[in-house]
Design a protein around this motif. Sequence first.
Motif: not given
Length: 208
Positions: A100, A161, A164, A166, A169-170, A172-173
Amino acid sequence: MPKLWDDTIEAHRQAVRDATLDATAALVVERGVTGVTMSEVAKRTGLGRATLYKYFPDVETILLAWHERQVGNHLYRLSSIRDQTGRLDAVLEAYAVICSEHPKIDLDASLHRADDVAKARRHLTDYLAQLLAEDVAAGRVRNDVPPKELAAYCVHALAAAGVAPSKAAVRRLVAVTLAGLRSPVPEQGESEAGAGSMTGSSVDDRGR
């Protein structure tokens, strides 16, 4: 040649190399791989073109060197986290954060020496496969898929990621990726004695 002089020259070479790789990576982000020229790299690093050519024959060679350095830095970071925590989930979360933080540069589609790029990336997959094999043996990861295939799954899944939107979100991944590593739920009537489970993940606790 005196050792002090030798060390000074080597330090200078390394500084020039690092500055060149950093400048090239920045240019790729700005213009794409095909928009980078040796002239612009030399300008960004403050070197003459003739001096730059003494270190690298072309942009492609610089990009490959940058990629190898990135992979090495990532492996060192992941190894340190593994040594500190002993947890696979912490390593995978760290890799997702790396993806990310660093924009993806698609070297495969732009360079002729794609095999060299793939070779560098295999180092990461091989490292994760070693960690996964340890967790498979300990019953924490599913044993119906070879560790190397699981490692490839993690690398490709967590690469998402990079886009992603946010930190949540990372996380959750990472949670979804970890779920795929757990042993499948036994069918009705089967013993659950052999079903492994992942170590408790901080990723699961956050983002809920």
